[in-house]
Each structure stands twice: as structure tokens, then as C-alpha cells.
Design a protein around this motif. Sequence first.
Motif, mmCIF file in Angstrom:
data_model
loop_
_atom_site.group_PDB
_atom_site.id
_atom_site.type_symbol
_atom_site.label_atom_id
_atom_site.label_comp_id
_atom_site.label_asym_id
_atom_site.label_seq_id
_atom_site.Cartn_x
_atom_site.Cartn_y
_atom_site.Cartn_z
ATOM 1 N N SER A 187 47.081 87.963 94.593
ATOM 2 C CA SER A 187 46.549 86.798 94.193
ATOM 3 C C SER A 187 45.543 86.133 95.200
ATOM 4 C CB SER A 187 47.589 85.771 93.663
ATOM 5 O OG SER A 187 48.482 85.403 94.492
ATOM 6 N N ILE A 188 44.426 85.402 94.949
ATOM 7 C CA ILE A 188 43.739 85.045 95.872
ATOM 8 C C ILE A 188 43.630 83.417 95.682
ATOM 9 C CG2 ILE A 188 41.401 84.916 96.594
ATOM 10 C CD1 ILE A 188 41.144 87.529 95.292
ATOM 11 N N ALA A 191 43.525 82.623 101.222
ATOM 12 C CA ALA A 191 44.794 82.938 101.145
ATOM 13 C C ALA A 191 45.169 83.987 100.093
ATOM 14 C CB ALA A 191 45.695 81.590 100.785
ATOM 15 N N THR A 192 46.188 84.913 100.399
ATOM 16 C CA THR A 192 46.507 86.026 99.319
ATOM 17 C C THR A 192 48.191 85.826 99.375
ATOM 18 O OG1 THR A 192 46.600 87.704 100.847
ATOM 19 C CG2 THR A 192 44.491 87.375 100.057
ATOM 20 N N GLN A 198 52.437 91.744 96.964
ATOM 21 C CA GLN A 198 53.516 92.255 96.251
ATOM 22 C C GLN A 198 54.895 92.396 97.177
ATOM 23 O OE1 GLN A 198 53.791 93.773 92.994
ATOM 24 N NE2 GLN A 198 56.050 93.919 93.448
ATOM 25 N N ASP A 199 54.596 92.705 98.375
ATOM 26 C CA ASP A 199 55.696 92.859 99.318
ATOM 27 C C ASP A 199 56.247 91.312 99.890
ATOM 28 O OD1 ASP A 199 53.784 92.017 101.093
ATOM 29 O OD2 ASP A 199 53.892 93.519 102.648
ATOM 30 N N CYS A 200 56.302 90.316 98.883
ATOM 31 C CA CYS A 200 56.786 89.052 99.319
ATOM 32 C C CYS A 200 56.154 88.285 100.489
ATOM 33 C CB CYS A 200 58.480 89.272 99.617
ATOM 34 S SG CYS A 200 59.160 90.405 98.178
ATOM 35 N N THR A 201 55.013 88.535 100.654
ATOM 36 C CA THR A 201 54.274 87.775 101.824
ATOM 37 C C THR A 201 53.116 87.069 101.428
ATOM 38 O OG1 THR A 201 52.976 89.628 102.430
ATOM 39 C CG2 THR A 201 54.988 89.523 103.571
ATOM 40 N N VAL A 202 52.840 85.900 102.226
ATOM 41 C CA VAL A 202 51.679 85.373 101.827
ATOM 42 C C VAL A 202 50.774 85.450 103.426
ATOM 43 C CG1 VAL A 202 50.535 82.936 101.785
ATOM 44 C CG2 VAL A 202 52.450 83.538 100.348
ATOM 45 N N HIS A 203 49.246 85.954 102.937
ATOM 46 C CA HIS A 203 48.441 85.850 104.173
ATOM 47 C C HIS A 203 47.458 84.803 103.974
ATOM 48 C CE1 HIS A 203 49.291 90.277 105.572
ATOM 49 N NE2 HIS A 203 50.190 89.903 104.766
ATOM 50 N N PHE A 204 46.977 84.372 105.328
ATOM 51 C CA PHE A 204 45.880 83.682 105.471
ATOM 52 C C PHE A 204 44.923 84.410 106.442
ATOM 53 C CE2 PHE A 204 49.404 80.630 105.211
ATOM 54 C CZ PHE A 204 48.808 79.544 104.391
ATOM 55 N N LYS A 206 57.548 88.743 95.254
ATOM 56 C CA LYS A 206 56.011 88.699 95.156
ATOM 57 C C LYS A 206 55.702 87.228 94.953
ATOM 58 C CE LYS A 206 55.511 90.286 90.373
ATOM 59 N NZ LYS A 206 55.166 91.115 89.607
ATOM 60 N N VAL A 207 54.489 86.935 95.450
ATOM 61 C CA VAL A 207 53.875 85.545 95.619
ATOM 62 C C VAL A 207 52.709 85.829 94.521
ATOM 63 C CG1 VAL A 207 53.110 83.890 96.935
ATOM 64 C CG2 VAL A 207 54.825 85.078 97.877
ATOM 65 N N LEU A 208 52.854 85.082 93.514
ATOM 66 C CA LEU A 208 51.671 85.130 92.592
ATOM 67 C C LEU A 208 50.947 83.780 92.510
ATOM 68 C CD1 LEU A 208 53.060 86.933 89.514
ATOM 69 C CD2 LEU A 208 51.265 87.867 90.852
ATOM 70 N N GLN A 209 51.629 82.790 92.832
ATOM 71 C CA GLN A 209 51.340 81.428 92.660
ATOM 72 C C GLN A 209 50.727 80.857 94.050
ATOM 73 O OE1 GLN A 209 54.641 82.396 92.475
ATOM 74 N NE2 GLN A 209 54.780 82.961 90.216
#
Lengths: 355, 459
Positions: free
Chosen positions: A202-203, A213-214, A217-223, A240-243
Motif C-alpha cells: 500500500s502507498i 509511506a508504504t 507484506q513483511d510487517c513493516t512500514v517504510h517512509f 502485513k500493513v495495508l492501512q
Amino acid sequence: MPGVINELAPVRNEPASMPVRWSNAIDDYPIAVSWSPDATLIAVAASGGPITLFDANSGDVHSVLAGHAPGTMSISWNADGTMLASGGQDGCAHIWSVVDGTELAVCQGGSAWVEHTAFNPLGGTKRSNHLLATAAGRTLRIWSAKGVLIREYPEHASTVSAIAWKPGRQELVSASYGTLATWVPSQDSALKSFHWKGSILSIACSPNDKFIATGDQDCTVHFWYTKTGRDLQMAGYPAKVLQLSWDATSRFLATGGSDTVVVWDCQRSPEGSTPLQCEGHEDFITMLAYQHRGSLLASTDATGLTALWHPIASSKPRALFKMPDEAVALSWNSTDDALVVASGSGRFNVLECAS
Amino acid sequence: MTTMLETNKDIERKQVPVTVLTGFLGSGKTTLLNRILTENHGKRIAVIENEFGEVGVDQDLVIGAEEEIFEMNNGCICCTVRDDLIRILGNLMKRKDKFDYILVETTGLADPGPVAQTFFVDHDIKAKTKLDGIVTLVDAKHVWQHFDESNEVKEQIAFADVILLNKIDLVEPANVDELEEKIRRMNVAARIIRTTDAVVDMNAILDIRGFDLDHALGVDPTFLELEHPFEWAGCYDLEAGIHELRLGPGRDATMNLVILRIADASDAAFAETIDLSALLFSEKSPFVRKRREALAPAERLWQLALEEQPSVFPIVIDTPGIYVIFTEHGGVEYDVRVHNAGEREIAPMRAVAYKPTHSHDATVTSVGIDVPGDCVEEKLNDWFRNLLANDGVDIFRMKGVLSIEKSPRRFVFQGVHMLFDGRPDRPWGDNPRRNTLIFIGRNLDRAKLTNGFHACLAS
């Protein structure tokens, strides 16, 4: 003495219950609900295909668009709310006239599911602003509002997993395995691409264009810093972070991926900072959305609970609403005083949310 | 506690079962798919396949998928998953009221690992679907040529819960027996069914609960008894003195063996000695003997260096009696003979050939461990953690039931590569407490696994 006791009594701020303005239902799983930009209509897309437009004031059915067989996968309003785009499992994107329910254009792109559609919310009177982006399989395309193919970008290396227009810009962001890339309608090659070995799901672009921000699937958030491509990774999510949702000021990013709403403060840098944690959900977060202009955040979970937060003021919800089954879709109206939440059974509710 | 179990079952009921079909091109996957879809089973089935247009029945949904396999790093777990499956299953779950069952057909050359792991690592997929089983089709006529040239066919066999030996009408029965024997050695846990035109009872391939912990011991312990680290045993009545063991040359330059005193040549006496011998065969450092160096009956493993011509080793017998010699390789193949001091050959009272488990050409094998007693939990945890971290890549499937010290309940587990799923199960009650484990994988070190597990037992 009673006075003293009153003073000592704890102030109990039980969350309020959100009043229901109206509710209605479709007889299928709603893959998306979306409030029109002029706040007059609510589009509800059924997993099985049809898209029903409801009058946002009365709750009556305004019209039913045929959608896609065997399934609709995404919908998107154009900036002035006169057109709705949809993508589906027939390999097409459709552009519908909201005024009379007619199909204005069919955008055909092959057999792959059109999983993502996004009208540029830029709007305005310039016709060239009203561009539709679609992603089907590995292919990202841009269409005019009349359904003319403006550009088909070179194939991504893997399926495009998310797309988003940068707020206020004629610039598109796409995610696929290992790559985040930005594109403009005028050229085939990516403006910028950022790489990381992982599956991006997700973006969310910050309104000030400082960050993309993304959720992964591997349970992280990236900036990702859009200027330099510098990348901050936030780990520790249980799923995983979709929201993802930015607030209007670009200071806060709310994230799901657990039963706690985690809000990162980007005033300086999210790196090394302790995020705000909003606790009160009973199961994993299913949807998240900040108001368009205000600082309230709405979230839903797998038990059917909707919570309204003012994260900077309190880690406790200020209002709650409960549905009997999983909440699956959420949308604010443009005036930020109501939101629509839908459950997997097809029932949806318009909730009052006075700031 | 009852309430929790009920709740779990309620959740389980909502999970849509998924069966994965694997098999080489031409093994009959499409025929089987069509058979499943047209069979009157009352299920509405969604099919995820890699080619369009070959199957399809009105009420079912056929989705074409391009296999997208990605590596996923999450903490200490590193595994490969099918990203396309996560997306498609996620979408199907939004229509779950309309589907009772999902079939995933893989490409002919697919490694089933990523498909299986997908069901362990994604939160949504775990919550809403459950991997029911992996069904592998084998072309009984042509599979022989694939054994040598591809790892995939072995992986597909190793991962399977059910293996259909298809097209048996095109092959001599003796050939099918041989094939079944070979496949059984690779995967002792799978059910093997012989078919023609993929005709098979649906109950044998759907709703089999192959990854269900409640069925973790669908393993038949008799399979484990078939496995021995030796291929042959000969039983001899020997007088005191120096005898000679003679061996011919063979494929291997060495031969491991054990010589033990035995009460008599009865089945009961044999059974006792077999266990001791198996344990001795797991020794890491055997006693190496070159030609003419003496052997003796002892609880130790000998390793004899063989030469081009027949090799002779003296056996020193102090006490007259009955002795048994267990040999790593076949006694006939290596022409194992015993002569007395007077050069006269002593015929064995009894000779037994055991099915080879450490077959020389197969890189894919099963290792079964079946031992009474209790495990020490901390030791077991350490052992599993190290095993999965170091050898997880080569372990395709594992399952078993463990007896853990101080716990009244059985502990059941199953797993794929590094992904481990286990929990306490029903109480042992009056049943004897023992540990039964099966590992199926590539280049598994039987001795290391067996010794490693034995070290976890409470002394």
C-alpha cells in the motif's frame, strides 16, 4: 463534604456512541464505499459486480451501475464528482456518467484483472487534469476522461500492487515487488524509482510531498523521502500493513497492521521516535482514514467496531460504533462531518462525526 | 477451556479449505481438475490455475494466475511465498459465501514450498482459508526419466499428502510396484493411490486435513518400523576362535557393520537386537578397519575399507554362541560370507534383507523417529530452533506427536521448511507415552536427526 467528593471523583470520559444518520444495505460484500467529492452521493461497489449510488442525504438508491463481471475490484471518483471509474475482473476499466448512469467509456487492457483505478483528484477546469490511472497485472496505464489511452508504461517487473496520485500534482506513484516508482503522463520512463527487497502492498503520499509511506507484506512500514530516496523502516507490526492515512498537515501518518492504531509523528523525523498508540480495538484494524482537512481519525476492525480518535489529544477513542460483523470499507464525506462504514454482510451506516 | 475450543472450531468452520494440485506436465492434472469439477459433490469450487481455458464448469470460477514467487524476511523467518496467491485468495475471500472449496493448480515444474508457506505467513490467508492438502500426480510411465533430471518431481512427491500414481494402465504391474516402493522411500507419510485417467474417490483427495494438527499423527507407525539403517542381517552359530568375514567389492568403498551376540535366531531375539543395532548405526565416528584388521562382537559400529578384490577381516569370538552381523549394504550384493578357522564356509542360520532407506540415488528421503519416553522441553526447543534455522531449507514437511516431560497432554506439531506450527493436544491417558516424528526432505542426515532427538529425552 459532598462537594469535596465530587472534586475527587475521576472524570470519566466514556467514548460517545456515534449517531447513525441513516443505514442501508446491498446484498453482497462491499469491496469499496466512496463518498463523492461534492458529498451528494455514496458509491458502494459489490464484490460480485454492480455499483450502487446512494443519495447521501436520504439514503435512497440514486442509480445502479452495471460494474464488472464476475467482479468489481476498485472504484474512483473524478474531482468534480460527475464521473466514476471502476476496474474489474473482466480486464477493463469503465468510466460512468453519474448524472444519468450511462457508460461513457470502456478502457480495455487485456485479460488481467484491473485491480486499481485512480482518477487524479487535482480537478479544475483543465480537461487534461482529469486523468485516470489503472493497473492490471504488471501494466500501468493512463487514460483520458473519455477513455482514450494516453500512455501505457513499460511493464513492471511484477504485478502492480498499489497506485496513488501525489496530492495536488500530475504525478503517479506505483508499487510492485521491490520497487516504488513515480511517473508522469508525458514520458514512458519513471521519474524516480526506489528499491527495497520486499513486497510493497500500500502507498500513502504525504500532502506536502515530503514522504511516500508504504505498508509491506513483511510487517513493516517504510517512509521514503521523495527528494533523496532515503528510506526509514519501521518494524514490529504483527501483520502485513495495508492501512495507511496521512493527516492534512502531513505531520501524522496513521498505520494499521495490528489491533492498535499506530500514529507516527513526522514533524522532525519518524526515525527513533515513539509513535502515538491508539488503543481500543478488539481485533485487527481493517480500514483507516483521517479527515480531509480536520485532525480526527476514523478506524474500523475485524469485529465490526468503528472508532473515532483525536490521536494528538488522547490515546482513547472519543466515539465508537459497533456493527455485528467485520468492517470492510470506510469513507469520509468532503465536509468532514460524516463517515460511511460498511460491513462484510453488505450493510453500511452513515455516522455523524461532529468535530 | 471448552469455550475456547468451541470458538476455535467455529473459526475453523469459516475457513475455506484449499487443495494444491501438483504434478509434471502430462501427469494428468487437467484431467483430475475436470473430474473434480464435474463430480457431483455439491461444492462450489474456485480454481486458481496457471493456464486459462482448459477447465471450467458454469457454477465454478477459474482464475488464471502467473506464479509470482517472492522471498519474505520477517524476523528470523525467511521463506518464499506466492504473492499472486495472497492477492487472489484475498479477493476470493470477499466472495466466500459463494465458494466452498478452492483448488490451486501449480505449473509442472513448481516447487510446492512457496505455495504451502503462503498459508503460514499471511495473516488474512491464515484467518480465512486453510491448506487442506497437497495432491501430487505422478505419470507412472514417464516419471522415471524425470527422477534423474529434475529436483522438482522429487519435491512434489516429498510435499504430498496424497500421491496419485496415474496412467498405471500403460505400465507393467511389477513396474508400478517398483515405482511405488521408490516413492514410498521418499515420502513415508503420504497416501499412495494407483489410478487410471485420474479416477479417484473425491474423499481421498478433498477434505483430507493434511495440515491439520488434529491429524498430525495420520502417520502410520508401521511405516517407521520398515526403516532401518542397514540392508541385511545374517545370523551365525560360531565356535570360539578366529573366523573370517569375506566381502566382495561393491558400489561403495566402505561397508558399515555391527556384530552382536544374540540369544537365538527367533523373531523376538531379532527384534531386540535390531533396535540396538539401529542405534549403533547412528554413531558418528565408526571404528575404521582395513583388510586383515580384526573385528569382534561389540556394541560399536565398524567401518570396513573394501578393496577391488574380496576383502578378508578376522572376527575374534571368545564365547561360542549365536551372533548376528548387520551390514549397511545388501549381503548378496556384496557377497558377505563367513568362514571358520578351517577355511570352511559357515552358512547363516537365518538371513534377512531389509528395505534400503538410505537409497543411494535418492536425495529426497523420509526420516522417521519413534521412541518411548519424555522430552525435556528446553532441550527440545533448542533442538528444533537450531534444526530449523540450519536445515529448514532442506526439510520439506515434518509432523509428529511428542511426549513432553511433566505435561499430561500430547504435543502435536507440523511444519514446512522453517515454519513450525504446534500445540498441546488431548491427554495421554492410559496410552504409553512415546514420540513419533517424521521428517521428509532433501539430504536429510538420519543419524544427526535421530541422535539430536535422542539427546532431548529425559535421562
